[in-house]
Design an enzyme around this catalytic site. Structure first.
Site, short mmCIF file in Angstrom:
data_model
loop_
_atom_site.label_atom_id
_atom_site.label_comp_id
_atom_site.label_asym_id
_atom_site.label_seq_id
_atom_site.Cartn_x
_atom_site.Cartn_y
_atom_site.Cartn_z
N LYS A 68 44.72 -125.17 26.92
CA LYS A 68 46.30 -124.86 27.19
C LYS A 68 46.57 -125.32 28.61
CE LYS A 68 48.78 -120.63 28.07
NZ LYS A 68 48.96 -120.95 29.43
N ASP A 81 52.24 -125.47 28.19
CA ASP A 81 53.21 -124.31 28.51
C ASP A 81 54.09 -124.24 29.80
OD1 ASP A 81 53.91 -121.62 28.15
OD2 ASP A 81 52.10 -120.22 29.11
N LYS A 115 57.40 -123.68 28.95
CA LYS A 115 58.69 -122.34 28.96
C LYS A 115 59.95 -122.84 29.35
CE LYS A 115 55.58 -117.86 28.92
NZ LYS A 115 54.17 -118.96 29.19
N ASP A 162 67.06 -124.34 29.40
CA ASP A 162 67.91 -124.91 29.75
C ASP A 162 69.01 -125.35 29.00
OD1 ASP A 162 69.65 -126.64 31.94
OD2 ASP A 162 67.83 -127.42 32.98
N THR A 176 56.58 -110.42 27.91
CA THR A 176 55.19 -109.18 28.04
C THR A 176 55.85 -108.25 29.76
OG1 THR A 176 53.19 -109.77 28.46
CG2 THR A 176 53.79 -109.36 26.48
O1 C5P Z 1 42.54 -115.13 31.56
P1 C5P Z 1 43.55 -114.66 29.90
O2 C5P Z 1 42.70 -114.96 28.66
O3 C5P Z 1 44.30 -113.19 30.67
O4 C5P Z 1 44.44 -115.79 30.10
C1 C5P Z 1 46.05 -115.47 29.21
C2 C5P Z 1 46.61 -117.03 29.03
O5 C5P Z 1 47.96 -116.96 28.42
C3 C5P Z 1 47.05 -116.95 30.75
O6 C5P Z 1 47.64 -118.02 30.42
C4 C5P Z 1 48.76 -116.34 30.86
O7 C5P Z 1 49.29 -117.07 31.04
C5 C5P Z 1 49.20 -116.33 29.12
N1 C5P Z 1 50.00 -115.62 28.84
C6 C5P Z 1 49.63 -113.77 28.33
N2 C5P Z 1 51.02 -113.35 28.66
C7 C5P Z 1 51.92 -113.77 27.32
C8 C5P Z 1 52.14 -114.53 28.23
C9 C5P Z 1 50.85 -115.54 28.50
O8 C5P Z 1 48.42 -113.42 29.35
N3 C5P Z 1 52.54 -112.30 27.25
#
Ligand code: C5P
Length: 235
Positions: free
Chosen positions: A33, A60, A62, A65, A124
């Site tokens: 990602k 990613d 997001k 627009d 979240t």
């Molecule tokens: O390091 P970690 O496993 O927490 O990373 C999770 C990834 O998923 C990060 O790139 C974070 O921005 C993304 N993400 C998240 N929670 C969300 C949406 C995206 O952790 N609700």
């Protein structure tokens, strides 16, 4: 199950570091990602360089627009040959429909497979009070469900959701809608700033198709071994 459902989040700002990580993980994860920080720092060239390692790319950014602008951005991402990308479902039905059509049309014109356009519902980081602040008087779970249904009705073939939303979304969405889930932590790893986490195996059992995993892989002494151990834990 997708043969390798692990998406490693390359959450680094440096292009060379991202590339080194992608090379180390080649073949051990299903995709990597690329998020806003890396993309804004390193530009579209980082997508081309990571793709050149053979990795599938989840871009990613997001998008949110007006439909025409999102469609053009999705078409550009499709021509970069990414395999997944994200848009905000709160942009509405027309925006989502335009995004999916742009992905299909740009892929057909370029002889590529259309990327999976994934809808993001409620961030979240937002609770009921935050939603009320932007004029949405609903519980986050109800708003997630509402936006997820709208996304499926608008032609999106996938959604990003938190681990705790998987079971409910599986009940209300057509089975072919793909669910991509961050907030994943192997049983033996630190949760860091994630508050509601699930193990990889539990998330797959609950109905996730893909798992976005960052630090448990990227900050491991041996990222490749960490990814392989997670894959093995899925049985
Ligand atoms: O390091 P970690 O496993 O927490 O990373 C999770 C990834 O998923 C990060 O790139 C974070 O921005 C993304 N993400 C998240 N929670 C969300 C949406 C995206 O952790 N609700």
């Amino acid at each position: 199950m997708v043969s390798n459902p692990i998406i490693a989040a390359l959450d680094v700002s440096d292009a060379d570091e991202a590339l080194r990580l992608a090379e180390r993980l080649a073949g051990a994860v299903g995709a990597v990602k690329i998020g806003k920080e890396l993309f804004v720092t390193a530009g579209p060239d980082i997508v081309r360089r990571v793709r050149a390692t053979g990795a599938a790319v989840f871009l990613d950014l997001k998008f949110h627009d007006i439909p025409n602008t999102v469609a053009k951005a999705v078409a550009a991402a499709t021509r970069l040959d990414v395999q997944m990308l994200t848009i905000h479902t709160s942009g509405g039905a027309d925006m989502m429909g335009a995004a999916e059509k742009a992905a299909q049309d740009a892929a057909a014109e370029s002889g590529l497979e259309a990327p999976l356009v994934l809808g993001v519902t409620v961030l979240t980081s937002m609770d009921a009070e935050d939603l009320a602040g932007v004029g949405v008087h609903a519980e986050p779970a109800a708003q997630v469900e509402r936006l997820a249904r709208l996304a499926a009705d608008s032609g999106l073939r996938g959604l990003v959701c938190s681990p705790l939303e998987i079971v409910r979304l599986r009940e209300v969405l057509p089975r072919d809608v793909r669910l991509v889930t961050p907030g994943i932590r192997p049983a033996d790893s630190s949760t860091q700033d994630q508050k509601r986490v699930m193990t990889p195996a539990d998330a797959i059992r609950a109905g996730a198709d893909w798992l976005v995993i960052g630090r448990p892989i990227t900050q491991a002494a041996d990222p490749r071994a960490a990814a392989e151990a997670i894959l093995a834990s899925l049985g």
